[in-house]
Design a protein around this motif. Structure first.
Motif, PDB file in Angstrom:
ATOM      1  N   UNK A 262     -19.570 -41.169  -3.234  1.00 51.36           N
ATOM      2  CA  UNK A 262     -19.687 -42.092  -4.379  1.00 51.36           C
ATOM      3  C   UNK A 262     -19.454 -43.556  -3.988  1.00 51.36           C
ATOM      4  N   UNK A 263     -18.354 -43.886  -3.270  1.00 47.96           N
ATOM      5  CA  UNK A 263     -18.207 -45.301  -2.875  1.00 47.96           C
ATOM      6  C   UNK A 263     -19.261 -45.764  -1.880  1.00 47.96           C
ATOM      7  N   UNK A 264     -19.697 -44.853  -0.981  1.00 42.77           N
ATOM      8  CA  UNK A 264     -20.758 -45.223  -0.041  1.00 42.77           C
ATOM      9  C   UNK A 264     -22.048 -45.538  -0.800  1.00 42.77           C
ATOM     10  N   UNK A 265     -22.402 -44.704  -1.778  1.00 45.06           N
ATOM     11  CA  UNK A 265     -23.615 -44.950  -2.573  1.00 45.06           C
ATOM     12  C   UNK A 265     -23.518 -46.263  -3.336  1.00 45.06           C
ATOM     13  N   UNK A 266     -22.340 -46.531  -3.890  1.00 48.68           N
ATOM     14  CA  UNK A 266     -22.159 -47.773  -4.648  1.00 48.68           C
ATOM     15  C   UNK A 266     -22.316 -49.004  -3.753  1.00 48.68           C
ATOM     16  N   UNK A 267     -21.723 -48.942  -2.545  1.00 41.40           N
ATOM     17  CA  UNK A 267     -21.815 -50.083  -1.623  1.00 41.40           C
ATOM     18  C   UNK A 267     -23.245 -50.270  -1.106  1.00 41.40           C
ATOM     19  N   UNK A 268     -23.928 -49.156  -0.805  1.00 42.60           N
ATOM     20  CA  UNK A 268     -25.327 -49.261  -0.356  1.00 42.60           C
ATOM     21  C   UNK A 268     -26.190 -49.883  -1.450  1.00 42.60           C
ATOM     22  N   UNK A 269     -25.934 -49.489  -2.693  1.00 39.55           N
ATOM     23  CA  UNK A 269     -26.718 -50.047  -3.805  1.00 39.55           C
ATOM     24  C   UNK A 269     -26.484 -51.549  -3.940  1.00 39.55           C
ATOM     25  N   UNK A 270     -25.222 -51.977  -3.787  1.00 32.93           N
ATOM     26  CA  UNK A 270     -24.923 -53.419  -3.862  1.00 32.93           C
ATOM     27  C   UNK A 270     -25.627 -54.165  -2.731  1.00 32.93           C
ATOM     28  N   UNK A 271     -25.566 -53.604  -1.521  1.00 28.48           N
ATOM     29  CA  UNK A 271     -26.218 -54.251  -0.371  1.00 28.48           C
ATOM     30  C   UNK A 271     -27.728 -54.349  -0.597  1.00 28.48           C
ATOM     31  N   UNK A 272     -28.335 -53.278  -1.114  1.00 28.11           N
ATOM     32  CA  UNK A 272     -29.787 -53.272  -1.307  1.00 28.11           C
ATOM     33  C   UNK A 272     -30.213 -54.286  -2.376  1.00 28.11           C
ATOM     34  N   UNK A 273     -29.520 -54.290  -3.519  1.00 30.83           N
ATOM     35  CA  UNK A 273     -29.947 -55.175  -4.611  1.00 30.83           C
ATOM     36  C   UNK A 273     -29.632 -56.635  -4.301  1.00 30.83           C
ATOM     37  N   UNK A 274     -28.380 -56.925  -3.930  1.00 33.58           N
ATOM     38  CA  UNK A 274     -28.011 -58.317  -3.656  1.00 33.58           C
ATOM     39  C   UNK A 274     -28.730 -58.817  -2.397  1.00 33.58           C
ATOM     40  N   UNK A 275     -28.784 -57.969  -1.353  1.00 33.98           N
ATOM     41  CA  UNK A 275     -29.486 -58.351  -0.133  1.00 33.98           C
ATOM     42  C   UNK A 275     -30.976 -58.532  -0.360  1.00 33.98           C
ATOM     43  N   UNK A 276     -31.577 -57.616  -1.128  1.00 34.52           N
ATOM     44  CA  UNK A 276     -33.005 -57.738  -1.426  1.00 34.52           C
ATOM     45  C   UNK A 276     -33.322 -58.982  -2.223  1.00 34.52           C
ATOM     46  N   UNK A 277     -32.467 -59.259  -3.233  1.00 35.35           N
ATOM     47  CA  UNK A 277     -32.677 -60.465  -4.036  1.00 35.35           C
ATOM     48  C   UNK A 277     -32.468 -61.717  -3.184  1.00 35.35           C
ATOM     49  N   UNK A 278     -31.515 -61.650  -2.246  1.00 38.59           N
ATOM     50  CA  UNK A 278     -31.270 -62.787  -1.341  1.00 38.59           C
ATOM     51  C   UNK A 278     -32.487 -63.072  -0.481  1.00 38.59           C
ATOM     52  N   UNK A 279     -33.058 -62.017   0.098  1.00 37.86           N
ATOM     53  CA  UNK A 279     -34.222 -62.201   0.969  1.00 37.86           C
ATOM     54  C   UNK A 279     -35.409 -62.742   0.183  1.00 37.86           C
ATOM     55  N   UNK A 280     -35.686 -62.146  -0.994  1.00 39.81           N
ATOM     56  CA  UNK A 280     -36.848 -62.572  -1.781  1.00 39.81           C
ATOM     57  C   UNK A 280     -36.674 -63.972  -2.351  1.00 39.81           C
ATOM     58  N   UNK A 281     -35.464 -64.277  -2.816  1.00 39.76           N
ATOM     59  CA  UNK A 281     -35.250 -65.515  -3.566  1.00 39.76           C
ATOM     60  C   UNK A 281     -34.891 -66.692  -2.681  1.00 39.76           C
ATOM     61  N   UNK A 282     -34.021 -66.491  -1.700  1.00 36.44           N
ATOM     62  CA  UNK A 282     -33.516 -67.614  -0.909  1.00 36.44           C
ATOM     63  C   UNK A 282     -34.292 -67.853   0.384  1.00 36.44           C
ATOM     64  N   UNK A 283     -34.801 -66.781   1.007  1.00 41.11           N
ATOM     65  CA  UNK A 283     -35.434 -66.943   2.317  1.00 41.11           C
ATOM     66  C   UNK A 283     -36.943 -67.081   2.190  1.00 41.11           C
TER      67      UNK A 283
END
Length: 312
Positions: A262-283
């Protein structure tokens, strides 16, 4: 534990990068603006990841997500019905908190009635519950499709935008309510942590080991319904994201024990959404919605799981 620490460090780094990268201007405005987006993404990531893992535990199937119960279809029906009855201008004039409350209440009430109807009998069939959820999902999609075909084309364009998950236009006034609901559900879910591993062994085994299978399963499904309803009402439907992060969590955690998964899934989800939004929006400064990329990757994972026959 080492995996959790590494994922937590990556998630923290991604959040710090999203907050500071290309930041220009007053920091009080930047922190308030980007903090709202980060909090909404973290809430949605946690809600989708936890709800999908728990739903797969009680359904004993690794390719199912809570969307099979018709939540996404009901959300689309509500949005379509509002545009059909009030028009896009009328819907925009509604109080976002009222609209959010109506959407969450409708989805939770629908799931509650379904659970009460099917779990009040002697059979308590989870498979029947899933089948009825699929049937209602088809019904909701059919009604939505009918209304979408007869509304004004300009209204249909507005409706299409509302049916895709959007992390860029989250109403900050809804975050406090959403955070309170997600935290409350997470606390209740954490108190049942001891039962999840037993539930995953199957109904008969769980009963023989002293777990009240019907009661615990009903509570878990209600928790899943609240998490999915809040995340869907906040940003819109995200169908395959839970499937993606849940299966990544099983692979990375290397175990099926829920106190790790459960915590691993939650952290992976945060990395995917925030990281994905970072790549698309900022880079790359892409205008493409992150949800479209997520659904594309999640769909590939879904097909890969079907081909490999990993259904439990």
């Amino acid at each position: 534990m080492r995996t959790l620490l590494i994922l937590a460090a990556i998630a923290t780094g991604v959040i710090v990068l999203f907050t500071t990268l290309n930041a220009k201007g007053r920091w009080d405005f930047i922190l308030a603006f980007r903090g709202t987006k980060i909090l909404s993404m973290v809430l949605v990531a946690h809600a989708i990841a936890v709800s999908t893992v728990l739903f797969q535990t009680v359904s004993h199937n690794r390719i199912l997500t809570p969307s099979i119960m018709g939540f996404d279809a009901l959300y689309a029906l509500i949005q379509t019905g509002l545009i059909f009855a009030l028009g896009s201008a009328g819907v925009s004039a509604l109080d976002p908190r009222l609209l959010f409350g109506v959407e969450v209440a409708a989805m939770v009430a629908f799931s509650g009635l379904l659970y009460r109807w099917l779990f009040s009998g002697s059979s308590r069939s989870l498979h029947l519950l899933l089948l009825v959820g699929i049937v209602f999902g088809v019904l909701f999609r059919s009604l939505s499709g009918f209304m979408q075909r007869i509304i004004d084309p300009n209204e249909f364009v507005v409706l299409q935008d509302r049916l895709f998950a959007n992390f860029n236009s989250v109403d900050g006034n809804l975050l406090t309510i959403s955070a309170a609901a997600v935290v409350a559900v997470s606390v209740v879910g954490w108190r049942l942590m001891h039962a999840y591993d037993v539930l995953a062994l199957g109904r008969e085994t769980a009963i023989n080991l002293g777990v009240d299978h019907g009661r615990v399963t009903t509570i878990v499904l209600i928790l899943v319904a609240v998490l999915v309803s809040v995340s869907t009402a906040l940003v819109g439907p995200v169908t395959f994201f839970g499937l993606l992060v849940a299966n990544l969590a099983y692979q990375i955690a290397g175990t099926h024990k829920h106190r790790f998964v459960l915590p691993v899934a939650s952290l992976i989800a945060v990395i995917c959404i925030v990281g994905g939004q970072l790549v698309l929006e900022r880079i790359f400064a892409f205008d493409t919605a992150l949800s479209i990329v997520i659904e594309f990757l999640g769909g590939i994972v879904f097909l890969a799981l079907l081909i490999k026959g990993t259904t439990r």
